[in-house]
Design a protein around this motif. Structure first.
Motif, PDB file in Angstrom:
ATOM      1  N   HIS A  84      -6.908  23.165  -1.720  1.00 43.19           N
ATOM      2  CA  HIS A  84      -7.763  22.553  -0.717  1.00 43.19           C
ATOM      3  C   HIS A  84      -8.760  23.557  -0.132  1.00 43.19           C
ATOM      4  O   HIS A  84      -8.468  24.741  -0.001  1.00 43.19           O
ATOM      5  CB  HIS A  84      -6.880  21.975   0.389  1.00 43.19           C
ATOM      6  CG  HIS A  84      -7.508  20.831   1.086  1.00 43.19           C
ATOM      7  ND1 HIS A  84      -8.433  21.000   2.072  1.00 43.19           N
ATOM      8  CD2 HIS A  84      -7.353  19.487   0.934  1.00 43.19           C
ATOM      9  CE1 HIS A  84      -8.821  19.816   2.521  1.00 43.19           C
ATOM     10  NE2 HIS A  84      -8.178  18.874   1.841  1.00 43.19           N
ATOM     11  N   LYS A  85      -9.903  23.039   0.245  1.00 41.01           N
ATOM     12  CA  LYS A  85     -10.962  23.890   0.779  1.00 41.01           C
ATOM     13  C   LYS A  85     -10.496  24.631   2.047  1.00 41.01           C
ATOM     14  O   LYS A  85     -10.743  25.831   2.207  1.00 41.01           O
ATOM     15  CB  LYS A  85     -12.177  23.015   1.114  1.00 41.01           C
ATOM     16  CG  LYS A  85     -13.429  23.791   1.445  1.00 41.01           C
ATOM     17  CD  LYS A  85     -14.615  22.824   1.562  1.00 41.01           C
ATOM     18  CE  LYS A  85     -15.942  23.555   1.750  1.00 41.01           C
ATOM     19  NZ  LYS A  85     -16.081  24.374   2.896  1.00 41.01           N
ATOM     20  N   THR A  86      -9.825  23.926   2.937  1.00 39.38           N
ATOM     21  CA  THR A  86      -9.377  24.543   4.183  1.00 39.38           C
ATOM     22  C   THR A  86      -8.416  25.695   3.912  1.00 39.38           C
ATOM     23  O   THR A  86      -8.462  26.731   4.572  1.00 39.38           O
ATOM     24  CB  THR A  86      -8.683  23.499   5.081  1.00 39.38           C
ATOM     25  OG1 THR A  86      -9.531  22.372   5.175  1.00 39.38           O
ATOM     26  CG2 THR A  86      -8.412  24.051   6.463  1.00 39.38           C
ATOM     27  N   THR A  87      -7.547  25.495   2.921  1.00 36.25           N
ATOM     28  CA  THR A  87      -6.612  26.550   2.568  1.00 36.25           C
ATOM     29  C   THR A  87      -7.357  27.779   2.091  1.00 36.25           C
ATOM     30  O   THR A  87      -7.047  28.910   2.463  1.00 36.25           O
ATOM     31  CB  THR A  87      -5.649  26.069   1.461  1.00 36.25           C
ATOM     32  OG1 THR A  87      -5.224  24.750   1.778  1.00 36.25           O
ATOM     33  CG2 THR A  87      -4.438  26.971   1.355  1.00 36.25           C
ATOM     34  N   ARG A  88      -8.381  27.543   1.282  1.00 37.57           N
ATOM     35  CA  ARG A  88      -9.171  28.684   0.785  1.00 37.57           C
ATOM     36  C   ARG A  88      -9.902  29.364   1.937  1.00 37.57           C
ATOM     37  O   ARG A  88     -10.018  30.581   1.961  1.00 37.57           O
ATOM     38  CB  ARG A  88     -10.150  28.207  -0.295  1.00 37.57           C
ATOM     39  CG  ARG A  88      -9.435  27.878  -1.611  1.00 37.57           C
ATOM     40  CD  ARG A  88     -10.384  27.954  -2.806  1.00 37.57           C
ATOM     41  NE  ARG A  88     -11.370  26.889  -2.787  1.00 37.57           N
ATOM     42  CZ  ARG A  88     -11.165  25.676  -3.311  1.00 37.57           C
ATOM     43  NH1 ARG A  88     -10.014  25.400  -3.924  1.00 37.57           N
ATOM     44  NH2 ARG A  88     -12.092  24.751  -3.248  1.00 37.57           N
ATOM     45  N   LEU A  89     -10.343  28.544   2.901  1.00 38.58           N
ATOM     46  CA  LEU A  89     -10.978  29.110   4.095  1.00 38.58           C
ATOM     47  C   LEU A  89     -10.005  30.006   4.855  1.00 38.58           C
ATOM     48  O   LEU A  89     -10.330  31.123   5.252  1.00 38.58           O
ATOM     49  CB  LEU A  89     -11.434  27.994   5.039  1.00 38.58           C
ATOM     50  CG  LEU A  89     -12.841  27.431   4.833  1.00 38.58           C
ATOM     51  CD1 LEU A  89     -13.056  26.215   5.725  1.00 38.58           C
ATOM     52  CD2 LEU A  89     -13.881  28.492   5.150  1.00 38.58           C
ATOM     53  N   LEU A  90      -8.790  29.480   5.038  1.00 38.64           N
ATOM     54  CA  LEU A  90      -7.768  30.228   5.764  1.00 38.64           C
ATOM     55  C   LEU A  90      -7.435  31.540   5.060  1.00 38.64           C
ATOM     56  O   LEU A  90      -7.183  32.560   5.686  1.00 38.64           O
ATOM     57  CB  LEU A  90      -6.488  29.390   5.898  1.00 38.64           C
ATOM     58  CG  LEU A  90      -6.427  28.389   7.050  1.00 38.64           C
ATOM     59  CD1 LEU A  90      -5.296  27.403   6.816  1.00 38.64           C
ATOM     60  CD2 LEU A  90      -6.249  29.079   8.386  1.00 38.64           C
ATOM     61  N   LEU A  91      -7.450  31.479   3.741  1.00 37.61           N
ATOM     62  CA  LEU A  91      -7.112  32.671   2.957  1.00 37.61           C
ATOM     63  C   LEU A  91      -8.292  33.626   2.841  1.00 37.61           C
ATOM     64  O   LEU A  91      -8.157  34.723   2.300  1.00 37.61           O
ATOM     65  CB  LEU A  91      -6.660  32.256   1.550  1.00 37.61           C
ATOM     66  CG  LEU A  91      -5.297  31.586   1.468  1.00 37.61           C
ATOM     67  CD1 LEU A  91      -5.097  30.939   0.110  1.00 37.61           C
ATOM     68  CD2 LEU A  91      -4.193  32.593   1.722  1.00 37.61           C
ATOM     69  N   GLY A  92      -9.425  33.183   3.340  1.00 39.23           N
ATOM     70  CA  GLY A  92     -10.608  34.037   3.295  1.00 39.23           C
ATOM     71  C   GLY A  92     -11.253  34.073   1.924  1.00 39.23           C
ATOM     72  O   GLY A  92     -12.000  34.996   1.609  1.00 39.23           O
ATOM     73  N   LEU A  93     -10.963  33.086   1.084  1.00 44.11           N
ATOM     74  CA  LEU A  93     -11.542  33.058  -0.254  1.00 44.11           C
ATOM     75  C   LEU A  93     -12.893  32.340  -0.260  1.00 44.11           C
ATOM     76  O   LEU A  93     -13.603  32.329  -1.252  1.00 44.11           O
ATOM     77  CB  LEU A  93     -10.596  32.351  -1.232  1.00 44.11           C
ATOM     78  CG  LEU A  93      -9.222  32.999  -1.401  1.00 44.11           C
ATOM     79  CD1 LEU A  93      -8.327  32.122  -2.248  1.00 44.11           C
ATOM     80  CD2 LEU A  93      -9.366  34.383  -2.008  1.00 44.11           C
ATOM     81  N   GLU A  94     -13.202  31.736   0.879  1.00 41.69           N
ATOM     82  CA  GLU A  94     -14.436  30.982   0.980  1.00 41.69           C
ATOM     83  C   GLU A  94     -14.925  31.125   2.407  1.00 41.69           C
ATOM     84  O   GLU A  94     -14.127  31.393   3.302  1.00 41.69           O
ATOM     85  CB  GLU A  94     -14.125  29.498   0.721  1.00 41.69           C
ATOM     86  CG  GLU A  94     -14.994  28.869  -0.341  1.00 41.69           C
ATOM     87  CD  GLU A  94     -14.557  27.443  -0.589  1.00 41.69           C
ATOM     88  OE1 GLU A  94     -15.014  26.566   0.151  1.00 41.69           O
ATOM     89  OE2 GLU A  94     -13.755  27.217  -1.515  1.00 41.69           O
TER      90      GLU A  94
END
Lengths: 245, 219
Positions: A234-244
């Motif tokens: 999910h996009k939010t997960t990637r945001l949280l992980l700093g990948l996006e």
């Protein structure tokens, strides 16, 4: 086994109805250590307040051992509440009572004779590493020590579920590390089912086995920490992980 | 006036003032304390929200609080005659001081209880505490230092007001200071009375301050 089924909570605001929790479902096996992670406004606080029975969800069930806690009537409320121990962020200890009396407090609510719990309280104080601090008052303790007292107090009534609300957000990095170590140790020793609600990735990374990502009041992704963190969908997960960004 | 007469006059005045302060503090707390707890609990964010009752009580308290004390004492005179049988002397003073101080005490108690951290109360709710347990074992206990501090404020205020009641023949040191100092220009007696009043205030403040420091564990 603890089941959260179809939990929803709405708030009416000036701009209409806000759906703070939107039909969330989660099953916790006994002894599991699960983290719920999300950004601010994702519904973490509402979820915590519903699970700690401070707020009544509009729909859904919280089932522990086939018993829906939300069915509770006033006369059984105490019993139900004691199935869930909560460690809040801060300012939760009784300032006019010392460490010992703070920890024994939840037990004396149903039985005033605190002597009966002496051995148990001493074990808890030892477990959280505060031996020798029994007679200290919260104002004499550091932030990390206060959290330890809060943890011991939450464990005192042997809850089926231990709930943490941003347990380390007020602590510095060294104290945080020590507290997370303690958390793991407690989990190992007591086999308690633990749910940590946080916005800090590192907390989940260091202690949790399973992680649930919450966004917009919904659980958008869940699974083993390594799976989710290595392969976020999910996009939010990637945001949280700093990948996006 | 001989020295022994002076001594007798002042010591009687002192004893009367002590009775006035103790008596009116006692009566003011007997009614003001429960009232203060009640207005705290019935607030809309309180443990027992009762909006209508809360509004009514707050209105009444504000009315009493906004009447200047001296006017209130005069206004209470007929009532005082009816309740304690006289509108002069110690009994009448205790009556009017108490009535005047009840709303004041209620507000002090309310503000002490409101200082108790809301997060702490919620954490106690999650432990399964009943409302009664929260009131007695958490609210009152956590606010105890402030409640006792409030007692000191009330008593010192009553020392001042008791002197004001002296203007109307209310008895005590204030009465003596006005009768001898103001009406007869005997400043010696007035200053003696004044010094004793100051000592009374100091004594109350120091003693209660010491007790508060003993029991306050918050910092």
């Amino acid at each position: 086994m603890i089941e959260i089924k179809g939990l929803s909570k709405r708030f009416s605001t000036a701009n209409g109805t806000l759906l703070a929790l939107d039909n969330v479902n989660l099953t916790l096996e006994k002894g599991e250590l699960v983290g719920i992670i999300g950004m601010s406004g994702a519904g973490k606080t509402t979820l915590l307040r519903c699970l700690s029975l401070l707020e009544r969800p509009d729909e859904g069930e919280i089932v522990i051992d086939h018993l829906n806690l939300l069915d509770a009537r006033d006369d059984r409320m105490r019993e139900y509440r004691q199935k869930i121990g909560v460690v809040f962020q801060g300012n939760q200890l009784l300032k006019q009572r010392n460490v010992y009396d703070n920890i024994v407090f939840p037990l004396t609510l149903k039985n005033r004779k605190k002597d009966e719990y002496d051995e148990r309280i001493k074990q808890l104080i030892e477990l959280v590493g505060l031996t020798g601090k029994e007679k200290s008052y919260p104002s004499q303790l550091s932030g990390g020590q206060k959290q330890r007292v809060a943890i011991a107090r939450a464990l005192a009534s042997e809850p089926d579920l231990l709930l943490f609300d941003e347990p380390t957000s007020a602590l510095d990095s060294i104290t945080t590390r020590a507290l997370l170590e303690l958390l793991k140790e407690i989990h190992l020793k007591t086999q308690a089912t633990i749910l940590i609600i946080t916005h800090e990735l590192s907390v989940v990374e260091k202690v949790c086995e399973k992680v649930v990502v919450i966004d917009g009041g919904q659980f958008i992704e869940e699974g083993k920490v390594s799976d989710i963190f290595n392969n976020p969908k999910h996009k939010t997960t990637r945001l949280l992980l700093g990948l996006e960004d | 006036m001989t020295n022994s007469q002076l001594f007798e006059l002042l010591s009687q005045g002192f004893i009367d003032t002590c009775w006035i302060i103790l008596g009116s503090s006692f009566v003011a707390y007997a009614f003001g304390f429960p009232l203060g707890v009640l207005i705290t609990l019935t607030r809309k964010d309180g443990l027992y929200p009762k909006p209508v009752l809360s509004l009514g009580l707050n209105r009444v308290i504000n009315v009493f609080r906004s009447v200047p004390f001296y006017i209130l004492v005069v206004a209470l005179m007929p009532l005082s005659r009816f309740v304690v049988g006289t509108s002069l002397g110690i009994k009448a003073t205790i009556f009017s001081l108490s009535v005047g101080a009840i709303p004041f005490v209620a507000r002090l108690v309310e503000s002490a209880l409101l200082e108790v951290d809301q997060d702490m109360i919620e954490s106690v709710i999650t432990m399964g505490a009943t409302k009664l347990q929260i009131v007695i074992q958490v609210l009152l206990r956590e606010a105890l230092p402030q409640l006792i501090q409030g007692l000191s404020i009330t008593m010192i205020m009553l020392v001042g007001y008791s002197a004001m009641a002296g203007l109307m023949g209310g008895g005590g040191l204030g009465d003596i200071a006005i009768r001898y100092g103001y009406y007869r220009y005997n400043y010696t007696i007035m200053y003696y009375a004044l010094i004793i009043l100051i000592v009374c205030v100091e004594f109350i403040q120091t003693t209660i301050g010491w007790i508060v420091r003993k029991i306050d564990k918050r910092n």
